[in-house]
Design an enzyme around this catalytic site. Structure first.
Site, short mmCIF file in Angstrom:
data_model
loop_
_atom_site.label_atom_id
_atom_site.label_comp_id
_atom_site.label_asym_id
_atom_site.label_seq_id
_atom_site.Cartn_x
_atom_site.Cartn_y
_atom_site.Cartn_z
N GLN A 1 -20.01 9.50 14.39
CA GLN A 1 -19.80 9.42 12.94
C GLN A 1 -18.73 10.40 12.46
OE1 GLN A 1 -21.47 6.97 10.82
NE2 GLN A 1 -21.70 6.27 12.92
N ASP B 1 0.85 -1.19 0.00
CA ASP B 1 0.00 0.00 0.00
C ASP B 1 0.89 1.24 0.00
OD1 ASP B 1 -2.30 -1.49 0.04
OD2 ASP B 1 -2.66 -1.28 2.18
N ASP C 1 -11.02 14.28 2.79
CA ASP C 1 -11.53 13.08 3.47
C ASP C 1 -11.68 11.90 2.51
OD1 ASP C 1 -11.68 14.51 5.79
OD2 ASP C 1 -13.80 15.04 5.55
N ASN C 2 -11.40 12.12 1.25
CA ASN C 2 -11.62 11.08 0.24
C ASN C 2 -10.35 10.29 -0.04
OD1 ASN C 2 -14.37 11.70 -0.29
ND2 ASN C 2 -13.70 13.50 -1.45
N ASP D 1 -11.46 -6.09 6.80
CA ASP D 1 -10.22 -6.83 7.08
C ASP D 1 -9.88 -6.76 8.56
OD1 ASP D 1 -9.99 -7.27 4.34
OD2 ASP D 1 -8.55 -5.64 4.03
#
Length: 358
Positions: A302, A34, A146-147, A313
């Site tokens: 949230q 990653d 935030d994406n 995972d």
């Protein structure tokens, strides 16, 4: 009595745990390095990416992986679904190290070396099959605000060869050493024959074989290899979307998640000494597990959620950490909820140095 040496007696309890746990958990899957970096909108536009998406790399994305490293400050993590889960199981257990063994295919290259180092830092006993035909698989996480736009290039992960790795005596000894096995459904696209060999070994020796539905496309397009493995599955994981697709493909004629879990539990099973357990997560809603029980998830603000990628995972990893220590289903699910709760508050499938879990 002068000169008498008093020696501290060894901690036999710790020694026993260490003896029992090392290589107890076996995972096999698609190892990916990653690569996370904060990028700008121009970078997304250049490679035709959406701000919040998950895609497989195409030819037009080949230059992305080099460019993201050159242009940005990047973080590297050992990734891929199964490797994430065994890594989190190890983190939850802490000591002894090398509770988890992991098999998968990487390239003989720079990214492969980083992946080996990262797996070692996570204290996972990774035994990779290394080859020169394809580079190490990577997953670029392009972060904007935030994406998070994920671009996965499986590359070497697709090149795993049973006869060149799993069948080797030294590697098969590690398989035999394990008591719990976990393989994500994604690996059905790479080496179903490897999964079957491990699954049959687990069933024949009354060990625990766990699998994950992983994604709706697995049930849709890899239904035949999935159903060949299913008789050997002791614990099946999935989320509500994957469960619904699985039910549709098998003609269950219900969209009730608890009912789907029950019908899945009752599918033919090879080892009748163990009743199959089915665990379906539903995001913020209750986790469904057979015999049909609802387990509430941990309440969370949230606004504290940073990144839900890797939550599945992480849930499996937490579950497995309790399972290898022979805890009951309720405790396994509690550990799974805790791990998922930690991961969704952080970028990527990452975690603090130690869990705060009692």
């Amino acid at each position: 009595m002068s000169g008498m040496v008093i020696r501290k007696l060894p901690d036999f309890k710790h020694y026993k745990i260490q003896l029992f746990l090392e290589n107890t958990l076996f995972g096999m899957g698609n190892p990916l390095l990653d690569i996370s970096a904060v990028v700008d909108k121009d970078f997304l536009d250049k490679f035709g990416l959406k701000p919040n998406d998950q895609i497989l790399a195409e030819d037009k994305h080949k230059a992305l992986f080099e460019e993201i490293v050159k242009r940005n400050k990047v973080e590297y993590h050992a990734g891929g679904s199964t490797q994430n889960s065994v890594k989190i199981a190890q983190w939850m257990i802490q000591e002894p190290h090398k509770v988890a063994t992991f098999f998968g295919c990487i390239g003989n290259d720079h990214f492969g070396e980083i992946l080996k180092k990262k797996a070692e830092e996570a204290h996972v006993d990774a035994h990779y099959y290394e080859q020169n035909e394809e580079p190490t698989g990577t997953c670029a996480a392009c972060i904007t605000g935030d994406n998070r736009s994920l671009v996965a290039n499986l590359a070497a992960a697709n090149c795993y060869k049973k006869e060149k790795h799993l069948d080797l005596d030294s590697n098969w000894e590690l398989v035999k050493k394990a008591k719990v096995y976990y393989i994500a459904g994604f690996f059905l696209t790479v080496s179903p024959e490897s999964i079957l060999k491990v699954a049959k070994h687990a069933s024949d020796n009354n060990k625990i074989f766990c699998m994950n539905l992983s994604a709706p496309f697995i049930s849709q397009f890899f239904k035949e290899p999935l159903m060949k493995v299913m008789p050997y599955v002791d614990i099946l994981f999935g989320n509500e979307t994957e469960a619904a697709t699985f039910a549709k493909e098998l003609g269950f004629e219900t969209d009730d998640i608890a009912e789907i879990a029950k019908k899945t539990q009752n599918l033919p099973k090879d080892n009748t000494k163990r009743q199959r357990v089915v665990v379906f997560t539903q995001g913020k809603d209750d986790t469904v597990a057979t015999t049909v029980t609802m387990f509430p998830v941990v309440d969370i603000d949230q606004n504290a959620i940073v990144d839900t990628n890797g939550a599945g995972d992480a849930f499996v990893g937490g579950f497995l950490s309790a399972l290898v220590q022979e805890n009951k289903l309720e405790e396994c699910i509690r550990a799974g909820h805790y791990a998922a709760n930690v991961i969704i508050k952080r970028v990527g499938c990452t975690f603090p140095e130690k869990p705060d879990y009692q």
